[in-house]
Scaffold this active site. Structure first.
Site, PDB file in Angstrom:
ATOM      1  N   HIS A 233       0.827  -1.196   0.000  1.00 28.50           N
ATOM      2  CA  HIS A 233       0.000   0.000   0.000  1.00 28.50           C
ATOM      3  C   HIS A 233       0.867   1.253   0.000  1.00 28.50           C
ATOM      4  O   HIS A 233       1.924   1.285   0.643  1.00 28.50           O
ATOM      5  CB  HIS A 233      -0.930   0.010   1.213  1.00 28.50           C
ATOM      6  N   PRO A 234       0.443   2.298  -0.696  1.00 30.34           N
ATOM      7  CA  PRO A 234       1.225   3.537  -0.729  1.00 30.34           C
ATOM      8  C   PRO A 234       1.017   4.371   0.529  1.00 30.34           C
ATOM      9  O   PRO A 234       0.019   4.212   1.238  1.00 30.34           O
ATOM     10  CB  PRO A 234       0.655   4.259  -1.947  1.00 30.34           C
TER      11      PRO A 234
ATOM     12  N   GLU B 296      -9.291   6.948  -4.312  1.00 27.24           N
ATOM     13  CA  GLU B 296      -9.581   6.894  -2.872  1.00 27.24           C
ATOM     14  C   GLU B 296      -8.964   8.088  -2.159  1.00 27.24           C
ATOM     15  O   GLU B 296      -9.622   8.740  -1.330  1.00 27.24           O
ATOM     16  CB  GLU B 296      -9.052   5.579  -2.300  1.00 27.24           C
ATOM     17  N   GLN B 297      -7.727   8.384  -2.452  1.00 23.93           N
ATOM     18  CA  GLN B 297      -7.088   9.524  -1.782  1.00 23.93           C
ATOM     19  C   GLN B 297      -7.743  10.835  -2.196  1.00 23.93           C
ATOM     20  O   GLN B 297      -7.905  11.747  -1.377  1.00 23.93           O
ATOM     21  CB  GLN B 297      -5.587   9.526  -2.076  1.00 23.93           C
TER      22      GLN B 297
END
Length: 467
Positions: free
Chosen positions: A367-368, A387-388
């Protein structure tokens, strides 16, 4: 592939609005089974007498013999029971669907004429009123075709609905494959119609009933008098009226409910139901026509029917950069219940949960960072980027961006994996608050929390692409 064919999901938690005509809250389908003259009998070429659904307690087949008492009870249904019910329904101007055994209809021309005169729907109840469970599929298909032919010859029009009753595992498939029927009813699995995909055929199914059914006068546990039947029908009616948007099938037989003491309970129930507003009495054909017009079927690409390559191509990124989870899920016992977001999530999550801790850690590490370098360089996956952006993490002030970077570095240094949270569930302020709170947790606690958040992210991604 291991595939499980039974459909436990159906319409799911939120069934479609029935939108019955006139704003009715309930659709009532009165079904009268006409089997007299189609039952097991040496006269009909069978090897034994009938033993099912009569007033003879503990009845058993008589191999190689006619059973006079059994025949006499079936004869009552044709001679007296049918006409008593015909008078009742026509006097109340109620629509009726006949489940007509083709050979029985052929042997009872006057009742058939009365059904047609009343405008009742005459559906097929098979060629003979016999057990099909051990019948060879080819023979069952032949009998289905012959039933359609004979029904058309006797009634004058082909049947548009079908119910075998004493069916086999092949009955629904075989009847659907004919393409001849607007509806079939050899299921008991719902309170609403639904579509079944049988090969290239989209077949409408209208489930039937074995409990709101006068057959319980002849089975144990069952009804012993008309009042018990009336009570059960009223309780069902009241419940479905309260729920709204449901269908209520009532199964009847000439030789059973046609007896005067039993029919009195049915008459009281009909008076009760007809005194209510919002009740649509309809034939099954009318219900089928309404449902087909209101809820026409649209096929979707179903995960449980996909090839492995297609499955992984579509769902390999649901868990970030971890296609092995989709590969494992495709090998599970999938079925119709997994063709929804919740169902497929269950399969993917099982693979993730059962993986060694090192493999799950690798998923976390895939994940980032939130608002990190990959986001700045626009190198996030499409899902992560969206999402972000949903929490405006792609539009931070310089001060906010610096704060996220500091938190990312501190969290990762402490726990060995990025801070993971289902961004779509939170505002930017809530994310920052959770970030600062969770940094102080011990790593074991955070590992469990992060894994739960990974599963939540996966579910939200699936909900965007599946029902």
């Amino acid at each position: 592939m291991i595939r499980y064919p039974r459909d436990f999901r159906g319409h799911g938690r939120n069934p479609p609005p029935a939108n019955w005509p006139g704003g009715a809250r309930i659709a009532i389908s009165l079904v009268l089974n006409y089997e007299e003259g189609g039952e097991n009998n040496l006269l009909h070429g069978d090897a034994q007498s009938e033993a099912f659904l009569s007033d003879i307690a503990g009845a058993a087949p008589w191999p190689g013999m006619r059973h006079w008492n059994m025949e006499s009870i079936y004869d009552y249904g044709a001679r007296a029971g049918f006409w008593r019910l015909h008078r009742l329904f026509t006097s109340l101007d109620l629509p009726v669907t006949i489940y007509g055994v083709s050979t029985a209809l052929a042997r009872n021309p006057e009742p058939v004429a009365a059904m047609k005169e009343a405008g009742w729907e005459i559906a097929s109840h098979g060629l003979k009123w016999v057990d099909h469970r051990d019948m060879d599929p080819a023979e069952e298909a032949r009998q289905i075709a012959e039933s359609i032919r004979l029904h058309t010859e006797v009634v004058g029009t082909p049947p548009r609905g079908w119910y075998t009753g004493r069916c086999s595992m092949n009955t629904v498939r075989l009847t659907a494959e004919t393409g001849a029927f607007d509806w079939i009813s050899d299921t008991y699995d719902d309170d609403l119609p639904y579509w079944a995909e049988v090969g290239d055929r989209d077949q409408l199914v209208i489930p039937y009933t074995l409990e709101a059914n006068d057959m319980r006068f002849a089975t144990a546990p069952g009804y012993t008098d008309g009042q018990q039947f009336e009570t059960y029908l009223r309780d069902t009616f009241d419940t479905l009226m309260t729920e709204g948007g449901k269908m209520f099938s009532i199964g009847l037989h000439n030789r059973l409910i046609g007896r005067p003491g039993k029919m009195a309970g049915l008459k009281r129930f009909l008076d009760y139901a007809m005194a209510h507003d919002g009740v649509w009495f309809a034939t099954r054909g009318q219900i089928a026509a309404h449902w087909a017009a209101t809820h026409p079927h649209t096929r979707i690409e179903r995960p449980s029917k996909m090839t492995r390559d297609r499955f992984v191509a579509l769902y390999g990124g649901i868990f970030e950069h971890s296609p092995w989870i989709a590969e494992g899920a495709h090998g599970l016992e999938l079925g119709p219940a997994h063709d929804s977001a919740l169902g497929l999530h269950s399969a993917l999550a099982r693979v993730f949960r059962s993986a060694p801790q090192a493999a799950r850690l690798q998923v976390l590490q895939s994940h980032p960072d939130l608002a990190g370098k990959l986001a700045a360089a626009k190198r996030l996956t499409a899902d992560s980027s969206a999402e972000q952006a949903s929490a405006a993490l792609d539009a931070l002030t310089d001060e906010e961006r610096q704060r996220f970077r500091g938190l990312n570095a501190t969290y990762t240094a402490r726990h060995g994996f990025p801070f993971i949270i289902a961004v779509r569930d939170h505002s930017k302020a809530q994310i920052l608050q959770a970030f600062e709170t969770r940094i102080a947790h011990d790593t074991d606690t955070e590992f469990v929390t992060a894994c739960a958040q990974v599963e939540r992210i996966a579910l939200l991604r699936l909900k965007a692409v599946l029902p």
